[in-house]
Design a protein around this motif. Structure first.
Motif, short mmCIF file in Angstrom:
data_model
loop_
_atom_site.label_atom_id
_atom_site.label_comp_id
_atom_site.label_asym_id
_atom_site.label_seq_id
_atom_site.Cartn_x
_atom_site.Cartn_y
_atom_site.Cartn_z
N THR A 141 -7.44 1.38 5.34
CA THR A 141 -7.32 2.55 4.48
C THR A 141 -8.73 3.08 4.21
OG1 THR A 141 -7.58 1.50 2.31
CG2 THR A 141 -5.40 1.35 3.35
N GLU A 151 -3.28 4.97 -2.01
CA GLU A 151 -4.08 4.35 -0.95
C GLU A 151 -3.33 4.49 0.38
OE1 GLU A 151 -6.90 0.48 -0.08
OE2 GLU A 151 -5.83 0.65 -1.98
N TYR A 157 -7.75 -4.41 5.41
CA TYR A 157 -6.83 -5.47 4.98
C TYR A 157 -6.42 -6.33 6.18
CZ TYR A 157 -6.21 -2.86 0.61
OH TYR A 157 -6.42 -2.22 -0.59
N LEU A 168 0.84 -1.20 0.00
CA LEU A 168 0.00 0.00 0.00
C LEU A 168 0.87 1.24 0.00
CD1 LEU A 168 -2.57 -1.13 2.73
CD2 LEU A 168 -2.86 -1.22 0.24
N ARG A 172 -0.80 -1.28 -4.64
CA ARG A 172 -1.96 -0.38 -4.69
C ARG A 172 -1.51 1.03 -4.37
NH1 ARG A 172 -7.27 -3.81 -3.20
NH2 ARG A 172 -6.58 -5.78 -4.13
#
Length: 518
Positions: free
Chosen positions: A271, A254, A276, A41, A251
């Motif tokens: 997020t 984010e 997650y 992320l 990703r």
């Protein structure tokens, strides 16, 4: 963990990496190679973190690092993952490596050719020049003694009692500083500055930086200074490219809002786009900023907000990224122009101030790499070390005048006023490092590297406060700078892989074969 493209194999261990800087990308690659399902992320629109790029009006600028040293480590990381680093990144070896410019016009063009380097130093001090070869050899031996030590985790005081550590300690001379160590070899203060400015790679003064870090000189002179085509950001771009090929789910845009902690264990992150779950979390974000914003203070026993605030931090930097029309053929790829009073300059930085007569670094990479600017133009990167935000400077008020001061210095180096040549410009102050890149106190090089903040005293790669959290990046062991950040990634990924019992953990390595450094 939320589904990516097609979902994950539930039988595999799931790792969440926070931050796509060089440490996070390397850790993601290594853990994926070891058999984990990895999601990375990143809050920015591009990977790289401080080793990313600014692109504007056809110009490309590295955000942070511009010196690329010791490519052996990323070569080893790529090889562990089944890829060839040199097939992904084109490197140019620089000779001279850089120019050291003194205020009175004297200069040293630093080169790895010891005979030529000795002749360069002789222009400053003939007697000191006789010691150049011996000094470099002593640092080669010191580097060889400490390399395996800096490639392993330090979890307690017991690690200081390992046989190789005890054997290496006399070479370390822990009671001395970089400048103090150089006094043993060179009498001339300008020669000492020429071999000690590298402590600024750690954001520290050579008058306070532990003597261990004279080994940086060997890393430069023994292995060379390199330019990756496209800039140092090309390295992190290649890592992201390879990581995606390996199956890492990267990703972008984010931002992590908080770490999920159950009892003493991290179980994922949240997020704005999703929740997650993970078996392990690797944090590559700026350590002090991430801990004080993503993890409740009560969840940290040792690294509380109060303790983090009490630590010593590196300097910051004032930056100008300048796209100019025309070329500067007389300016080297890297130039360090020293203040007329270097000791005062360093003292002002240590006090958290903006130096009255700053030392500046200018990268004129377009003379080596035409891809960085439109034809007939040049991309200039200008850096002045300044105090971090603990010094209380009002950069909103100070920045315009400081810009003029820096442009005056650059114009002196260029031999003409560069202001009419500027076609695009970006400025970063310590405030911008904090607000734009989430750097605690605007301290660009993270926690300072004093004796009380090194080895087991630094945040550990297996984070001691929260189970299932692993740390990589400049704010953790072994320290800042790209080579050491890559080492932190190798250490953290190996610890994580072993703790989770990943099938490829046994194949991971945290040491280079000796012949790689010959």
């Amino acid at each position: 963990m939320m589904d990516g493209s097609g979902g994950f194999d539930a039988a595999r261990k799931r790792v969440l990496v926070i931050g796509a800087g060089p440490g996070g990308l390397a850790t993601a690659m290594l853990l994926r190679a070891a058999g984990a399902e990895v999601t990375l992320l990143e809050k920015e629109e591009q990977p790289g973190g401080r080793t990313g790029a600014i692109r504007r009006d056809g110009f490309t600028f590295d955000i942070g690092p511009t010196f690329f040293l010791y490519p052996e480590i990323p070569r080893e990381i790529f090889a562990t993952c089944g890829y060839d680093f040199d097939a992904e990144v084109e490197l140019v070896k620089l000779d001279p490596m850089y120019r050291l410019q003194f205020d009175d016009g004297r200069m040293i063009d630093a080169t790895a050719d010891v005979e030529r380097l000795t002749a360069q130093v002789a222009k400053i001090d003939a007697r000191d020049a006789r010691n150049v070869a011996g000094y470099l050899e002593a640092n080669r031996a010191k580097f060889e003694a400490f390399r395996p030590i800096l490639q392993r985790p330090f979890a307690s005081l017991r690690d200081l009692a390992q046989p190789d550590m005890l054997k290496a300690l006399p070479k370390f001379r822990p009671w001395s500083t970089v400048d103090g160590e150089l006094h043993r070899w060179f009498r001339n203060p300008d020669v000492r500055v020429a071999f000690s400015f590298q402590s600024k790679y750690l954001g520290m003064s050579p008058f306070k930086c532990p003597s261990l870090f004279t080994i940086i000189a060997h890393v430069e002179y023994g292995f060379g200074v390199w330019h990756p085509k496209g800039g140092c950001n090309a390295i992190t771009a290649a890592m992201a490219r390879v990581a995606r090929r390996m199956g890492v789910d990267i990703r972008l845009s984010e931002q992590v809002e908080r770490l999920k902690v159950e009892g003493r264990r991290a179980v994922g992150a949240v997020t704005a786009k999703g929740d997650y779950d993970a078996d392990a979390v690797v944090m590559n974000a700026d350590f002090a900023h991430a801990m004080t914003t993503l993890v409740p203070d009560a969840a940290r026993k040792r690294w509380t907000d109060k303790r983090i605030a009490s630590k010593s931090y590196s300097c910051s930097t004032f930056m100008l990224y300048l796209g100019i029309e025309g070329t500067l053929p007389d300016m080297q790829h890297h130039t360090i122009a020293f203040s007329g009073d270097y000791q005062r300059n360093v003292a002002e930085i240590d006090a958290g101030k903006a130096p009255l007569d700053p030392t500046i670094y200018v990268q004129n990479a377009s003379r080596t790499d035409p891809t960085l600017a439109p034809e007939g133009h040049s991309a200039l990167y200008v850096l002045a070390p300044v105090g971090n935000l603990t010094g209380g400077e009002d950069w909103t008020a100070l920045a315009p005048a400081y810009r003029e001061k820096i442009l005056d210095r650059v114009s002196r180096l260029a031999g003409r006023d560069i202001r009419p040549m500027i076609r695009t410009e970006i400025m970063y102050t310590p405030d911008d490092w904090r607000s734009k890149l989430s750097v605690y106190n605007g301290a660009t090089f993270n926690l300072a590297h004093n004796l009380g903040q090194m080895l087991h005293y630094r945040p550990r790669n297996r984070f001691e406060d929260i189970d299932g959290v692993y740390l990589t990046g400049g704010g953790t062991h072994p320290g800042s700078g790209l080579p050491t950040i890559f080492e932190s990634a190798r250490i953290a990924s190996k610890l994580c892989a072993e703790d989770m019992g990943l099938p490829g953990a046994g194949a991971m390595t945290t040491t280079l074969p000796m012949e790689a450094a010959e």
